[in-house]
Design a protein around this motif. Structure first.
Motif, mmCIF file in Angstrom:
data_model
loop_
_atom_site.group_PDB
_atom_site.id
_atom_site.type_symbol
_atom_site.label_atom_id
_atom_site.label_comp_id
_atom_site.label_asym_id
_atom_site.label_seq_id
_atom_site.Cartn_x
_atom_site.Cartn_y
_atom_site.Cartn_z
ATOM 1 N N ILE A 322 0.832 -1.209 0.000
ATOM 2 C CA ILE A 322 0.000 0.000 0.000
ATOM 3 C C ILE A 322 0.862 1.252 0.000
ATOM 4 O O ILE A 322 0.551 2.246 -0.644
ATOM 5 C CB ILE A 322 -0.912 0.026 1.248
ATOM 6 N N PHE A 444 -8.037 -10.199 6.364
ATOM 7 C CA PHE A 444 -7.431 -8.870 6.406
ATOM 8 C C PHE A 444 -6.511 -8.661 5.205
ATOM 9 O O PHE A 444 -6.516 -7.606 4.576
ATOM 10 C CB PHE A 444 -6.655 -8.669 7.709
ATOM 11 N N SER A 446 -6.622 -9.941 2.266
ATOM 12 C CA SER A 446 -7.244 -9.741 0.965
ATOM 13 C C SER A 446 -7.908 -8.370 0.901
ATOM 14 O O SER A 446 -7.972 -7.768 -0.173
ATOM 15 C CB SER A 446 -8.212 -10.878 0.634
ATOM 16 N N ALA A 447 -8.355 -7.838 2.041
ATOM 17 C CA ALA A 447 -8.896 -6.479 2.036
ATOM 18 C C ALA A 447 -7.818 -5.473 1.645
ATOM 19 O O ALA A 447 -8.039 -4.576 0.830
ATOM 20 C CB ALA A 447 -9.455 -6.136 3.416
ATOM 21 N N VAL A 448 -6.632 -5.681 2.211
ATOM 22 C CA VAL A 448 -5.505 -4.802 1.910
ATOM 23 C C VAL A 448 -5.127 -4.901 0.429
ATOM 24 O O VAL A 448 -4.855 -3.904 -0.247
ATOM 25 C CB VAL A 448 -4.318 -5.216 2.811
ATOM 26 N N VAL A 450 -7.035 -5.631 -2.108
ATOM 27 C CA VAL A 450 -7.987 -4.906 -2.943
ATOM 28 C C VAL A 450 -7.611 -3.434 -3.004
ATOM 29 O O VAL A 450 -7.618 -2.817 -4.062
ATOM 30 C CB VAL A 450 -9.418 -5.055 -2.377
ATOM 31 N N PHE A 451 -7.229 -2.880 -1.874
ATOM 32 C CA PHE A 451 -6.933 -1.455 -1.817
ATOM 33 C C PHE A 451 -5.763 -1.083 -2.714
ATOM 34 O O PHE A 451 -5.869 -0.205 -3.555
ATOM 35 C CB PHE A 451 -6.660 -1.031 -0.372
ATOM 36 N N ALA A 454 -6.516 -1.730 -6.542
ATOM 37 C CA ALA A 454 -7.566 -0.916 -7.146
ATOM 38 C C ALA A 454 -7.118 0.531 -7.321
ATOM 39 O O ALA A 454 -7.453 1.166 -8.315
ATOM 40 C CB ALA A 454 -8.837 -0.989 -6.309
ATOM 41 N N LYS A 455 -6.325 1.052 -6.371
ATOM 42 C CA LYS A 455 -5.931 2.457 -6.535
ATOM 43 C C LYS A 455 -4.945 2.606 -7.690
ATOM 44 O O LYS A 455 -4.962 3.604 -8.402
ATOM 45 C CB LYS A 455 -5.395 3.037 -5.222
ATOM 46 N N ARG A 578 -3.425 12.619 -6.359
ATOM 47 C CA ARG A 578 -2.426 11.726 -5.768
ATOM 48 C C ARG A 578 -3.146 10.635 -5.004
ATOM 49 O O ARG A 578 -4.166 10.873 -4.368
ATOM 50 C CB ARG A 578 -1.541 12.524 -4.797
ATOM 51 N N ASN A 579 -2.606 9.444 -5.084
ATOM 52 C CA ASN A 579 -3.201 8.333 -4.332
ATOM 53 C C ASN A 579 -2.803 8.399 -2.865
ATOM 54 O O ASN A 579 -1.806 9.020 -2.508
ATOM 55 C CB ASN A 579 -2.723 6.991 -4.890
ATOM 56 N N TYR A 580 -3.572 7.731 -2.044
ATOM 57 C CA TYR A 580 -3.192 7.559 -0.636
ATOM 58 C C TYR A 580 -2.109 6.479 -0.525
ATOM 59 O O TYR A 580 -2.207 5.445 -1.178
ATOM 60 C CB TYR A 580 -4.393 7.085 0.176
ATOM 61 N N PHE A 582 -0.468 6.131 2.898
ATOM 62 C CA PHE A 582 -0.523 5.784 4.325
ATOM 63 C C PHE A 582 0.812 5.321 4.877
ATOM 64 O O PHE A 582 0.885 4.293 5.559
ATOM 65 C CB PHE A 582 -1.543 4.672 4.571
ATOM 66 N N TYR A 585 1.132 4.339 8.475
ATOM 67 C CA TYR A 585 0.559 3.079 8.976
ATOM 68 C C TYR A 585 1.220 1.863 8.339
ATOM 69 O O TYR A 585 1.436 0.853 8.984
ATOM 70 C CB TYR A 585 -0.942 3.024 8.686
ATOM 71 N N PHE A 586 1.464 1.968 7.030
ATOM 72 C CA PHE A 586 1.916 0.776 6.309
ATOM 73 C C PHE A 586 3.345 0.926 5.787
ATOM 74 O O PHE A 586 3.706 0.310 4.798
ATOM 75 C CB PHE A 586 0.970 0.494 5.144
#
Lengths: 620, 286
Positions: A322, A444, A446-448, A450-451, A454-455, A578-580, A582, A585-586
């Motif tokens: 991410i 968790f 797979s949720a990450v 997707v993010f 997709a961005k 601009r994309n996020y 993070f 956090y990551f």
């Protein structure tokens, strides 16, 4: 020797064609045959291999001394000492008979290596021409480059067809050497350092692999256990120690935490090398061997611990992806994550999970090679591999943008490949020991996933009102390769039920006596979804009335067509997006600081469990 | 195992039901705010009007993405009501959502771009808990098939109170209710232009609205799965749950995206996970 690049390129293309046709021919002739063993003469081959191994060690020692990489030198010395000791004192009585074999899993691997590996080699011919035009400062060693690429592919074939563990190890070490040479291709300081990093971490694995021979030769001096099938069939009490040692080697080669840094560092190499390392060779050797040992690990705590290494790597590497803006780095971390998932599936080792692991290997190879080569092409045309510079790629490079979108969809979206495997993995883990922890990590992770995919996809597909089509400058050879890989990504999703029933299910059945598959009605729904996706673009042509185009909403500001507007104090500003990421956090460092110690502890736990189990006379 | 009739019924009836729910939502919301509110059928009038408007876009590809969004919303919902595999339904919904996000990105507009990014954040926030819901129901009823979960006689809610609470939390996110309506909102007073949907207008926006109705019906259907053993109770709980969501919507103002992430992952990691562990180790399905 050959002055003309055209001739050289043609030779590479021809060789690629021969290799891919060869692997398809192999599939066509032997997919019904089950496991077939060949008693290729052991003794003369072993001597040749021994000579080559010594030569490799000397070469590595020389390079290590030359670049003052003393840790690497030390590791080479340790590994050579083990193999020499083994050759001198134990190898004499060994007479493994069934040295080569073919089964459905080997065929799958051969198809991946043969088809995808060759496509990448063909792409590399035109890529390397441009590469040297762009980087006149780098010494042109293209002969060495293509020689090593084909040695690499050959070693991979050797690895997947060897039933003799000594031979597997021989080819294993050649893949380590090949990747070392390819990563260091540009001879810059960074490239050399990263090449040595890859070498050191893989040597660690090599040492563990070699150590398993000492154990095997002690248990059975006749050498029968050096046959892979015999070892796996010999039962967990005998096989668990070598299995854990060899799977440790697999973890290093598959770039699992804490060894992940070498694969990230490897992106300094020319892009086709990354594509090769990530899709059809190197890391796939690591997971290949773990999948082979899955039946031994099944039901053991050591297997669960190794699986946890994979699961933690999957979650954290996805999260790190991410925070990365460098496209190659995102791809690298996504590879590490997906390999983690494969490792998790294979180490827990139930039939359903092995099915999912092999599916993952196939789908990942296709989609990831496509993505790397697309990013490489974009980088050559625009000079940037940063995702933030990929705004409006669909305007500048429409075909490549669509291919990137296909590749990304292949990595995370239903009904494409990787998702099928993830889904099978969730269903598989639920019924496995400690399954709930694995399922949680998967949910968790797979949720990450997707993010971050997709961005990136959104960035590539955003239609900027400016920019012109620059696609004409991409060479024809590249188009052939890119469109083949894009087609393969879609075909893999369409044909996976066939691949499953012809190759994977028979393999799983052969190993476990039972097999796994997805339910029929789910497969039908997935195929319907793919067909829907394929037909959707047609709606663009069928819509009768053209809709009126308006500029975007800019809060009523007067805006130029390329989205510049008068800001405060009369300064002209440009609208940018601009994309996020993070980072707080990551961030890479932060998560590696978390993941590396956890994975080291898990590996130590696996080792301790096996050792303790041995002393108690049980398999843990 | 799957039934085509219920799937067709969903395709035909869901927009009617979803529109009515939206109408009730607006009415109840208005009452909570001391207003009379629009007629019950107002959402239908609104959408009908949208379809009469001129078709204007920033880029034609938006239309494509929104058609895909609507189509996959309908397909996923139909597969849910056909009684298909819960996990596949979830993944198909993700696909549909990615399409609307791509539609927003495609416009290359500052507002819809922000909305798209935020929509992805919400997607990331609720996804684990949705998967946990499927997993929890599997552990209790022994099947991933909606048809079998819905007709199971096991009182799933008694075993999965934590998962249910977690699901209600992410339901607030999925219904785009305040405080989690960070990507787009029905409330004008707290909206950054219109977020995700800024650049959709006319018939395209109408399709987005219809897709939203379809989705809401499926979401309410998911509540049913916890109470499949007693259909009457299930319908009562669905009504109460929706009322609760409207109540939350009207009592909270929008929070930052971090709060959405923390809430979504927080409930999954605590309520959801603990509940699953207890069920996994102390209750082996029927």
């Amino acid at each position: 020797m050959l002055p003309n690049n055209r001739i050289k390129d043609a030779i590479v293309a021809l060789a690629g064609l021969v290799i891919s046709l060869g692997s398809i021919y192999l599939f066509a002739t032997s997919f019904t045959g089950g496991s077939v063993y060949f008693s290729f003469p052991f003794e003369p081959t072993a001597q040749v291999m021994f000579v080559i191994e010594v030569a490799i060690s000397l070469l590595l020692l020389y390079l290590g001394m030359k670049f003052k990489q003393y840790v690497a030198v030390l590791l080479v010395l340790v590994q050579t000492a083990i193999t020499l000791y083994f050759e001198m004192t134990m190898a004499g009585g060994l007479e493994p008979v069934k040295n080569l074999f073919i089964d459905e899993f080997s065929i799958i691997m051969a198809l991946i290596i043969g088809i995808i590996g060759s496509l990448i080699a063909v792409y590399a011919t035109s890529y390397m021409n441009t590469y040297h035009e762009h980087h006149p400062e780098i010494r042109d060693r293209r002969r060495m480059f293509f020689f090593v690429v084909f040695v690499f592919l050959a070693a991979m074939f050797g690895l997947v067809f060897s039933n003799n563990l000594l031979w597997v190890f021989f080819f294993w070490e050649i893949t380590t050497l090949s990747s070392f040479l390819l990563i260091g291709y540009s001879e810059t300081e960074e490239a050399t350092n990263n090449a040595f990093l890859a070498l050191k971490l893989n040597l660690l694995g090599g040492i563990a692999f070699a150590a398993s021979f000492l154990y095997l030769a002690t248990v059975d001096p006749s050498g029968g256990l050096f046959e892979l099938d015999a070892l796996i069939a010999s039962g967990q009490s005998v096989a668990i120690i070598p299995a854990v040692l060899i799977c440790f080697a697999g973890l290093t080669k598959a770039a699992q935490m804490p060894f992940s840094s070498w694969l990230v560092g490897a992106m300094v190499a020319p892009t086709p090398v990354s594509a090769l390392l990530h899709s059809s060779t190197m890391v796939k050797a690591g997971v290949y061997i773990i999948v082979r040992f899955a039946p031994v690990l099944l039901g053991t705590l050591a297997g669960v611990a190794l699986g946890m290494v994979g699961a933690v790597t999957f979650l954290l590497a996805s999260a790190i992806a991410i925070s990365q803006t460098n496209a190659k780095k995102v791809l690298a971390y996504s590879t590490i994550a997906n390999l983690g998932l494969i490792v998790a599936c294979a180490s827990v080792g139930t039939p359903e999970l092995v099915w999912a692991a092999i599916m993952l290997i196939i789908f990942h190879a296709v989609a990831k090679s496509l993505l790397f080569l697309c990013v490489g092409t974009v980088e050559h045309r625009t000079g940037s591999r940063d995702i933030e510079d990929m705004d409006g790629l669909i305007v500048k490079f429409p075909k490549i943008a669509v291919m990137i979108a296909i590749g990304i969809a292949g990595m995370f979206l239903a009904p494409f490949g990787m998702l099928i495997s993830k889904w099978a993995a969730i269903e598989g883990f639920i019924d496995a020991p400690f399954g709930i922890v694995f399922v949680t990590i998967l949910a968790f992770g797979s949720a990450v996933t997707v993010f971050f995919w997709a961005k990136w996809m959104g960035k590539v597909l955003s239609v900027t009102p400016f920019g012109e089509n620059l696609e004409g400058s991409v060479s024809r050879g590249k188009w052939v390769v890119l469109s083949s890989l894009a087609a393969l990504t879609v075909l893999a999703a369409l044909l996976f039920p066939l691949v499953s029933s012809v190759l994977i299910e028979p393999y799983v059945l052969g190993v476990y006596g039972e097999t796994a598959r997805l339910a029929q009605d789910n497969i039908i729904i997935m195929l319907l979804m793919i067909l829907l996706l394929l037909f959707l673009p047609l709606s663009l042509y069928t819509s009768s009335k053209e809709s009126r185009k308006l500029p975007v909403y800019m809060s009523g500001r007067a805006t130029t067509p390329d989205l510049k507007f008068a800001g405060s104090l009369g300064i002209q500003r440009e609208m940018t997006t601009r994309n996020y990421y993070f980072d707080e956090y990551f961030g890479e460092k932060k998560l590696l600081r978390l993941g590396d110690p956890i994975c080291i502890l898990l590996i130590l736990a696996a080792a301790a469990l096996v050792a303790w189990g041995m002393s108690m006379g049980v398999v843990m | 195992m799957t039934s085509i009739i219920t799937a067709i019924a969903f395709v035909i009836l869901a927009p009617i039901l979803g529109g009515l729910v939206a109408g009730i939502d607006r009415k109840v919301t208005a009452r909570m705010q001391g207003r009379v509110g629009p007629p019950l059928l107002q959402p239908f009038y609104d959408v009908a009007k949208l379809f009469e408007k001129e078709d204007v876009t920033v880029t034609p590809s938006q239309n494509l993405y929104i058609i895909a969004y609507l189509v996959f919303m309908v397909v996923s919902g139909a597969y849910f009501f056909a009684g298909g595999d819960f996990l596949l339904v979830i993944f198909a919904f993700t696909l549909a959502h990615v399409f609307i996000v791509l539609g927003a990105y495609a416009a290359y507009s500052p507002y819809s771009y922000i909305g798209a990014e935020r929509e992805l954040i919400t997607l990331m926030a609720y996804e684990p808990m949705v998967i946990f819901t499927a997993v929890g129901l599997y552990l209790v009823t022994g099947s991933f098939y909606i048809s079998e979960i819905a007709t199971s006689t096991v009182p799933a809610i008694l075993y999965l109170p934590g998962v249910f609470l977690g699901f209600l939390t992410i339901l607030t996110i999925k219904l785009r209710k305040s405080p989690f309506d960070i990507s787009t909102s029905h409330h004008a007073h707290q909206e950054l232009v219109k977020g995700l949907t800024t650049e959709f207008a006319g018939p395209v926006l109408g399709k987005v609205e219809i897709a939203h109705w379809y989705e809401n019906v499926v979401l309410l259907g998911m509540i049913y799965l916890f109470f499949g053993f007693n259909p009457v109770l299930a319908i009562v709980v669905i009504a109460l749950a929706y009322f609760l969501e409207i109540f939350i919507d009207n009592t909270f103002s929008r929070m930052k995206w971090q709060w959405t992430m923390k809430s979504g992952w927080g409930v999954a990691a605590t309520l959801g996970f603990l509940n699953l562990v207890i069920v996994y180790y102390f209750y082996v399905g029927v």
